[in-house]
Design a protein around this motif. Sequence first.
Motif, mmCIF file in Angstrom:
data_model
loop_
_atom_site.group_PDB
_atom_site.id
_atom_site.type_symbol
_atom_site.label_atom_id
_atom_site.label_comp_id
_atom_site.label_asym_id
_atom_site.label_seq_id
_atom_site.Cartn_x
_atom_site.Cartn_y
_atom_site.Cartn_z
ATOM 1 N N PRO A 162 0.816 -1.223 0.000
ATOM 2 C CA PRO A 162 0.000 0.000 0.000
ATOM 3 C C PRO A 162 0.849 1.273 0.000
ATOM 4 N N TYR A 184 0.104 5.722 0.924
ATOM 5 C CA TYR A 184 -0.799 6.569 1.693
ATOM 6 C C TYR A 184 -0.762 8.011 1.180
ATOM 7 N N LYS A 209 -8.103 0.583 -5.952
ATOM 8 C CA LYS A 209 -8.447 -0.053 -4.682
ATOM 9 C C LYS A 209 -7.890 0.799 -3.538
ATOM 10 N N ASP A 260 -8.633 2.025 0.968
ATOM 11 C CA ASP A 260 -9.409 2.182 2.193
ATOM 12 C C ASP A 260 -9.330 3.644 2.614
ATOM 13 N N GLU A 319 -9.253 6.066 5.920
ATOM 14 C CA GLU A 319 -8.992 5.974 7.344
ATOM 15 C C GLU A 319 -8.967 7.372 7.969
ATOM 16 N N TRP A 347 -4.729 5.087 13.597
ATOM 17 C CA TRP A 347 -5.561 5.185 12.405
ATOM 18 C C TRP A 347 -6.665 4.138 12.478
ATOM 19 N N PRO A 360 -10.312 2.571 10.516
ATOM 20 C CA PRO A 360 -10.992 2.551 9.217
ATOM 21 C C PRO A 360 -12.297 3.335 9.240
ATOM 22 N N LYS A 419 -13.994 3.532 5.888
ATOM 23 C CA LYS A 419 -14.639 2.654 4.912
ATOM 24 C C LYS A 419 -13.544 1.867 4.211
ATOM 25 N N THR A 420 -13.749 0.578 4.054
ATOM 26 C CA THR A 420 -12.695 -0.280 3.517
ATOM 27 C C THR A 420 -13.170 -1.003 2.263
ATOM 28 N N GLY A 421 -12.179 -1.517 1.532
ATOM 29 C CA GLY A 421 -12.460 -2.358 0.365
ATOM 30 C C GLY A 421 -13.095 -1.628 -0.800
ATOM 31 N N LYS A 468 -5.566 4.874 2.065
ATOM 32 C CA LYS A 468 -4.633 3.748 2.016
ATOM 33 C C LYS A 468 -4.834 3.074 0.663
ATOM 34 N N ASN A 487 -4.372 0.600 -2.195
ATOM 35 C CA ASN A 487 -3.990 -0.809 -2.304
ATOM 36 C C ASN A 487 -3.823 -1.278 -3.743
#
Length: 654
Positions: free
Chosen positions: A556, A558, A587, A589, A591, A598, A600, A602-604, A634, A636
């Motif tokens: 990842p 940032y 992709k 997230d 944070e 930190w 989350p 919302k993720t994914g 973050k 990905n």
Amino acid sequence: MDNVNGNDASNGTSAGTAWKTLTKVNATTFAPGDKILFKAGGAWQGQLWPKGSGVNGSPIVIDQYGTGNKPLIAGVTSELQTVFLKNQEYWEINNLEVTNPSTLPFSRDWKGARGERRGVYILNEESGILNHIYIKNLNIHDVDGVYTTRAGGIIFDSVGSYVPSAFNDVLIDGNTLTDVDAYGIYIGSNCTIRYGMGDLWEWVPKPYGAWTPTTNLKISNNTIVRPATGGIAWNVTDGAIVERNTVQEATFLATNASIWWAYADNNVVQYNESFGSHNGEMDGEGFDVDAGNIGSLVQYNYSHDNAGGFMLFVNDTYYTTNTIVRYNISQNDKNHLFRYSGSIDTVYNYNNTVYVGAASANPVMSDYFTKSSGAPKNIKNYNNVYYSVGDRGWNLTGQTFDSNAYYGGKTLVNSDAHRITAEPKFMNPGSGGVGMNTLDGYKLQPNSPLIGAGVPLADNGGRDYFGNALYNGDPDIGAYEYQGAVPPATGKTPIVFTPAPITPMPEQPKPAPGNLAPLATVSASIATLSSSSIKSLTDSSYDKAWSSVDKGVTFPNYITLDFGSRSVTASKLKVVTRFGTGQGVTKFDLEAYNGTAWVPVKTGIQWTWAYSDTTNETQTLNFDSTTAKQFRLKINGANLKWGNFAINELELYR
């Protein structure tokens, strides 16, 4: 208030039971109709910031009692403003002496150690329309701020990034301001967005809000001496009246104009004397119709001995149009008497008297700059008299001339079909001194060739510089209408001012009002491609992209928005990317930092991009309302067609 015999434990309702300290006043919330009276001859050190608001018809009043010198409120280094109101209305501040000195030297760096110091600071921060602020008869001196429009003697500041904010019913009257840095009087706002408005100065709070003007503004009867930059300036107003002020030795430490206005509609600037500005290489004029003004009337003013000239007109990417400059007198102004910068549209200069003496040091009569907005046009000159003992002539771009008088130097404009070139026969040209009433030398002798030689103008204001009614027979040329016996008018057809139409300029794509991201410091964990800048992520422009390096990218990564000590609440993220199929983030997230770790939000999240061209493609993420001082993406995964990933703009909203 009595700084010698007062007692904060008293009830404060009479001279015999007066309070003593500013601490007591500042801790009190006052009610409509209350009065805060300082004893004449008294002195207090520190900041005066009483709380509360009045109501319509019942303002809260600050004033003096007793006889003697105005009570002194002396500023201290630890406070940037000496007299302060924040998000308050219906106040009247009268008869104080105010200082805010610094031992540090003046700096053109707005972040300099002096700070944005003010004598009186009236702040509207996200509070909508605030009413009735009157500031009268103050003696403000030795205010030592830095080079910024937010520092000086009397500063009004509207910050409406999220709530359109401005003032209504503002009177600034009868004040004396001496040695104030940077400005004497400044009315400012960040609510500027309309008609393609671009960026302002870096010290103006971001993001900008929708154009929201201060209304019923009157600045009158003030004297400003040796301001570091401008004497009186205002922006984002509608219907401002600025009259009977004197600005002396403006631009004392840095270039600016003595009296100027910007992003303002329907301005009336009259009966002012502006003289002796110091720095004239770029600006330095007595009067400046600056960027973004729609409708300005400049009349019955006296400009003299200014380093930069008489009149400046400016337009960048924002309208400056429909200006009338009439019945003014300019004597011994220097450098460039009229300067047109950018696509100025529709100026009528008429019945002005311009005297260029030896003290003018061989100026140009007019010049211009072509900017990205274009060149000046529709500048019409009627019934003016140009009297010169030495000048460098005109640049006539965008200008037409008719029925003007030219005498001496290189003033003659041959295209003027009804020009007068004979000696004007003023009573005593060049004899004006300091004072609006020292200009009888520009009245006409009975045998002057300027009498009856002008063309009539409709809606001409009804009077000349000296207060004489218009017209006496056919119009005269210059700022004086001869009062002796003349032949009757011959029925010349009046010229009618035809305003330019105002149509919205094409808007460049940009974030919506309320974008929080520019308030943050942005950083990336991955190195930035040498041809791009991290600042492009939050610069409110889609034209420039931030890009990662194009070799060795792994995940990842940032991207962080750090709001410092300020907590912000957000519920929407927007990412704008060009060439998304080749370099868009796919992709990530979202944070937020909770103070220790930190967490989350919302993720994914997965995004698919549709375009591989310069289309501004926007992806939007809605999330539960979250308050934090830092947010980060973050990342990905991303499209790495060219080895890099890129974002044109990162936006965060409530």
